[in-house]
Design a protein around this motif. Structure first.
Motif, PDB file in Angstrom:
ATOM      1  N   TYR A   1       0.837  -1.210   0.000  1.00  0.00           N
ATOM      2  CA  TYR A   1       0.000   0.000   0.000  1.00  0.00           C
ATOM      3  C   TYR A   1       0.867   1.253   0.000  1.00  0.00           C
ATOM      4  O   TYR A   1       0.577   2.233  -0.710  1.00  0.00           O
ATOM      5  N   GLU A   2       1.950   1.233   0.762  1.00  0.00           N
ATOM      6  CA  GLU A   2       2.852   2.392   0.828  1.00  0.00           C
ATOM      7  C   GLU A   2       3.454   2.683  -0.542  1.00  0.00           C
ATOM      8  O   GLU A   2       3.589   3.852  -0.936  1.00  0.00           O
TER       9      GLU A   2
ATOM     10  N   ARG B   1      -8.579 -12.572   9.329  1.00  0.00           N
ATOM     11  CA  ARG B   1      -9.858 -12.498   8.629  1.00  0.00           C
ATOM     12  C   ARG B   1      -9.910 -11.305   7.672  1.00  0.00           C
ATOM     13  O   ARG B   1     -10.518 -11.374   6.600  1.00  0.00           O
ATOM     14  N   ILE B   2      -9.256 -10.215   8.026  1.00  0.00           N
ATOM     15  CA  ILE B   2      -9.182  -9.071   7.110  1.00  0.00           C
ATOM     16  C   ILE B   2      -8.321  -9.428   5.901  1.00  0.00           C
ATOM     17  O   ILE B   2      -8.669  -9.112   4.757  1.00  0.00           O
TER      18      ILE B   2
ATOM     19  N   PHE C   1     -13.951  -9.081   5.439  1.00  0.00           N
ATOM     20  CA  PHE C   1     -14.623  -7.811   5.729  1.00  0.00           C
ATOM     21  C   PHE C   1     -14.490  -6.831   4.566  1.00  0.00           C
ATOM     22  O   PHE C   1     -14.568  -5.618   4.758  1.00  0.00           O
ATOM     23  N   ALA C   2     -14.304  -7.356   3.368  1.00  0.00           N
ATOM     24  CA  ALA C   2     -14.143  -6.499   2.197  1.00  0.00           C
ATOM     25  C   ALA C   2     -15.396  -5.682   1.913  1.00  0.00           C
ATOM     26  O   ALA C   2     -15.327  -4.591   1.336  1.00  0.00           O
TER      27      ALA C   2
ATOM     28  N   ARG D   1      -7.387  -3.946   1.709  1.00  0.00           N
ATOM     29  CA  ARG D   1      -6.964  -4.720   2.883  1.00  0.00           C
ATOM     30  C   ARG D   1      -6.117  -3.865   3.820  1.00  0.00           C
ATOM     31  O   ARG D   1      -6.305  -3.885   5.038  1.00  0.00           O
ATOM     32  N   ALA D   2      -5.171  -3.136   3.234  1.00  0.00           N
ATOM     33  CA  ALA D   2      -4.259  -2.334   4.049  1.00  0.00           C
ATOM     34  C   ALA D   2      -5.018  -1.262   4.834  1.00  0.00           C
ATOM     35  O   ALA D   2      -4.754  -1.036   6.021  1.00  0.00           O
ATOM     36  N   ARG D   3      -5.949  -0.596   4.195  1.00  0.00           N
ATOM     37  CA  ARG D   3      -6.694   0.463   4.886  1.00  0.00           C
ATOM     38  C   ARG D   3      -7.555  -0.117   6.012  1.00  0.00           C
ATOM     39  O   ARG D   3      -7.719   0.505   7.065  1.00  0.00           O
TER      40      ARG D   3
END
Length: 269
Positions: free
Chosen positions: A181-182, A243-244, A249-250, A206-208
């Motif tokens: 993500y970075e 789980r993320i 949890f998308a 996912r990262a957020r």
């Protein structure tokens, strides 16, 4: 600090050693050595485990500059530090160790000048630490508390032999996702997230969500934030991150993961 220690009921088990900014450089330079000598007494002679907090350790380097330059006329090294900085710091840090009967555990608050992790004082200090928690002004400005930078923070004990295979695997996956993500932030800033591939978008999402799940309301800040403090067991934290990463949890909004305890709280209306 004296009153807080007194209120917690451990004043009779505490020794306080101070070197204030108006003290001579030689006095301030010896504060760490004096405190460590006392800790060694309790470890070696009294056979007790010792906790040694060191507050604002960077300021022990500044008097070292003054002390090193004045009497000997030594030429300073980079950024004005004394040329003996590395050996002086090693002489202090390497004394913090365990014995067969007891141990000294040191928790050190390290000031990084101008957030420059290439500063000699930071480089030499972090080289001796077994783990580090790096606070980030950027994350604080984004409202992500505790404002810990997970990519700059780390521990030498995160390996399968100590933490276990599952913990290690999840930690590595989190770091890989946040690092990805970075790397994509510049592209997102210039072109927008719509220009990313489907896989890169999933990485960003996912990262957020991980960033927001890694926030945690503190008990000591309840009156300021309005969020009740939460204590999350390690297994629950690992379960939530896993789980993320598996995109469970998308479909949930990012804000549902912000300032919660266990991951199941995100499902609450």
């Amino acid at each position: 600090m004296y009153r807080e220690i007194q209120e917690t009921g451990v004043l009779d088990k505490t020794v306080l050693v101070f070197g204030q900014m108006n003290d001579p450089p030689g006095t301030r330079f010896r504060v760490g050595h004096s405190a460590l000598t006392m800790a060694e007494y309790f470890r070696d002679d009294a056979r007790q485990d010792v906790l040694l907090p060191a507050y604002r350790q960077h300021f022990s380097f500044h008097p070292g500059r003054l002390r090193g330059l004045r009497p000997h006329g030594q030429l300073p090294s980079r950024l004005g530090y004394q040329p003996t900085l590395g050996t002086e710091l090693a002489g202090l840090e390497e004394r913090i160790c365990n014995t067969e009967t007891s141990a000294i555990t040191s928790v050190q608050a390290v000031y990084v000048p101008a957030d420059d992790f290439a500063d000699p004082s930071a480089v030499h200090t972090f080289g001796h630490l077994s783990s580090s928690i790096v606070l980030s002004r950027k994350r604080a400005s984004e409202g992500l508390y505790p404002a810990i930078d997970p990519l700059r923070s780390g521990s030498k004990m995160v390996n399968p032999q100590i933490t276990g295979e599952r913990h290690y695997r999840i930690a590595q996956a989190i770091r890989k996702t946040l690092a990805g993500y970075e790397e994509l932030k510049d592209i997102i800033a210039m072109l927008g997230i719509e220009e990313l591939s489907q896989e890169d978008r999933r990485t960003v999402y996912r990262a957020r969500r991980l960033e927001r799940f890694l926030t945690q309301p503190f008990f000591v800040t309840e009156q300021f934030t309005g969020h009740a403090g939460k204590l999350v067991p390690l297994e629950d934290a690992l379960d939530g991150c896993e789980r993320i990463l598996n995109d469970e949890f998308a479909d949930y909004p990012e804000k549902s993961l912000y300032m919660i305890g266990t991951i199941d709280e995100a499902r609450r209306p």
